[in-house]
Write a protein that holds these residues in place. Structure first.
Motif, PDB file in Angstrom:
ATOM      1  N   HIS A 114      42.853  33.093  37.251  1.00 39.71           N
ATOM      2  CA  HIS A 114      41.661  33.812  37.726  1.00 39.71           C
ATOM      3  C   HIS A 114      41.980  34.779  38.879  1.00 39.71           C
ATOM      4  N   ASP A 138      41.656  35.341  45.107  1.00 40.76           N
ATOM      5  CA  ASP A 138      40.329  34.858  44.697  1.00 40.76           C
ATOM      6  C   ASP A 138      39.386  34.827  45.901  1.00 40.76           C
ATOM      7  N   HIS A 189      35.883  36.836  46.585  1.00 48.82           N
ATOM      8  CA  HIS A 189      34.571  36.229  46.855  1.00 48.82           C
ATOM      9  C   HIS A 189      33.891  36.925  48.037  1.00 48.82           C
ATOM     10  N   HIS A 221      34.078  39.499  39.190  1.00 50.10           N
ATOM     11  CA  HIS A 221      34.150  38.173  38.572  1.00 50.10           C
ATOM     12  C   HIS A 221      33.759  38.185  37.083  1.00 50.10           C
ATOM     13  N   LEU A 267      41.664  38.972  39.189  1.00 50.81           N
ATOM     14  CA  LEU A 267      40.849  39.618  40.234  1.00 50.81           C
ATOM     15  C   LEU A 267      41.686  40.604  41.046  1.00 50.81           C
TER      16      LEU A 267
HETATM   17 ZN    ZN Z   1      36.698  33.628  42.058  1.00 48.07          ZN
END
Ligand code: ZN
Ligand code: NZQ
Length: 391
Positions: free
Chosen positions: A283, A196, A200, A269, A287
């Motif tokens: 999540h 994650d 980002h 996302h 990703l």
């Molecule tokens: Zn995220």
């Protein structure tokens, strides 16, 4: 370089011995505290008892809401907002990972209005959040950066919607970041958190807007930090240095600093939020599956330079190779990190996802428009990327 405003007024208490500041910080906002948490990990690690003691010692009145789900649901948010109103809560204390903190943010907003908090998230309404009760958090999982941003992502299982929204009043007032609270995070969740955080950064780093050299170097440093320490934390869960580096990297990956005026929609996302809305997957796992395929999809003569920079500076690929070779090696290196080193599943079928909902997920992820990210993505592009994740 574009103009920008940087304003992140979150007080961070970082380190092992900071919890004794909790009472004094909460007291600044009043006396009635709603503590929120998830499915019980905070009890297993003894954090719950320590937090309750601090609150009681400070003479504050404690109310509790537990059971906040991973991929938190609007029903929990509604419940929390209602409790705030019923008990005249002054401040919310979220103890947990991103899900608990996100849900708490929208409880704090919902507490200040008479309508359904889903209206803050639903793109059809998107009522602006002007006010929220103050939020303090104690982070227990390094991943989302919710501890230092003003966003949150909430799921409505009835409609299979998962939407995120960012509103300045939702920024936590105080975040307690004690890496020892993440010692108990499983290797799997540690890996998902690392994926994650990487995403980002990648969502911002792969950018066609005006560049800022300093921020590119900073992002490369953050990515190298995650690549270096995530496997250490998985192998040695109580390695303080590894947990501390990951924790601080999670906050800085999304607290706005790396944007430096670059404005560009994120790509992976929105595509991932559909996966977790429909299949309730973690999540970071979604990703991890999507990101290398998206990178492959975006690679062309116009975009190749960014891949070269990424490959050479982050993975140490030989800069003298032909540009396209470096780019492909960069994608392979990232895949090797995600699926080899971190051991995450590589394809959608491996996590129980088939083609059944591709059409609707693709449509929803672009919001009926075009995702103006690194390269513009339309519904049909997203479908192709989902398809690439099938094998
Ligand atoms: Zn995220
Ligand atoms: O519920 P408990 O019992 O606490 O267990 C949790 C949960 O099962 C467990 N856990 C947390 N801390 C632990 C621990 N287990 C052992 N020891 C600990 N110290 O881990 C599981 C996952 O927790 P969760 O909070 O769901 O994980 P994460 O922090 O990755 O949050 C994911 C959510 O955040 C959203 C995601 O979409 C997802 O809904 N995001 C929020 C963002 C934001 N606010 O800016 C940005 C992100 O991109 C992301 O979309």
């Amino acid at each position: 370089m574009n103009d920008f405003i940087y304003d992140i007024p979150v007080r961070v208490y970082f380190g092992r011995d900071q919890l004794h500041h909790l009472g004094e910080e909460l007291k600044k906002f009043g006396t009635r505290v709603l503590m929120t948490y998830g499915g019980g990990s905070i009890k297993r690690i003894g954090l719950y008892d320590r937090v309750v003691k601090e609150i009681k010692d400070a003479g504050l009145e404690l109310f509790e809401l537990s059971g906040i789900e991973p991929n938190p649901r609007i029903e929990s948010v509604r419940k929390g907002a209602q409790m705030c109103k019923e008990h005249n809560i002054d401040v919310l204390l979220a103890v947990g990972g991103g899900s608990t903190i996100d849900a708490t943010k929208f409880m704090a907003a919902g507490a200040c209005v008479d309508f359904d908090p889903w209206d803050f998230l639903d793109p059809a309404k998107r009522v602006k959040c002007e006010r929220a009760l103050p939020i303090v958090d104690i982070l227990t999982l390094s991943a989302t950066g919710s501890e230092m941003d003003c966003g949150g992502v909430i799921t409505n299982p009835e409609t299979r919607d998962k939407y995120g929204a960012m509103y300045p009043p939702l920024l936590p007032k105080v975040s307690f970041l004690d890496p020892t609270n993440t010692f108990s995070v499983s290797p799997y969740q540690t890996a998902c958190g690392a994926a994650d955080m990487m995403s980002h950064i990648i969502e911002v780093y792969f950018n066609t807007n005006t560049d800022l050299y300093m921020l590119d170097c900073f992002m490369e440093g953050l990515m190298k930090t995650i690549i270096r320490f995530a496997p250490v934390a998985m192998r040695e869960p109580e390695n303080y240095e590894a947990r501390a580096n990951l924790m601080w990297a999670s906050s800085w990956a999304i607290n706005g600093f790396i944007n430096g005026g670059k404005c560009q929609a994120w790509s992976c996302h929105p595509m991932e939020h559909e996966l977790s809305a429909f299949y309730d997957i973690t999540h970071g796992l979604g990703l991890a599956i999507l990101t290398p395929r998206w990178m492959e999809y975006c690679l062309n003569e116009q975009t190749v330079d960014k891949y070269v920079q990424f490959g050479v500076n982050v993975f140490g690929i030989d800069a003298t190779l032909p540009q396209m070779d470096i780019a492909r090696k960069a994608i392979d290196s990232l895949s090797e990190f995600l699926f080899g080193t971190l051991g995450l599943k590589r394809t959608l079928p491996e996590v129980g996802i088939d083609r059944e909902h591709f059409d609707v997920m693709a449509r929803k992820s672009v919001g009926g428009r075009v995702l103006n990210g690194f390269i513009p993505l339309r519904e049909e592009d997203v479908k192709k990327i989902y398809e690439m994740c099938m094998s």
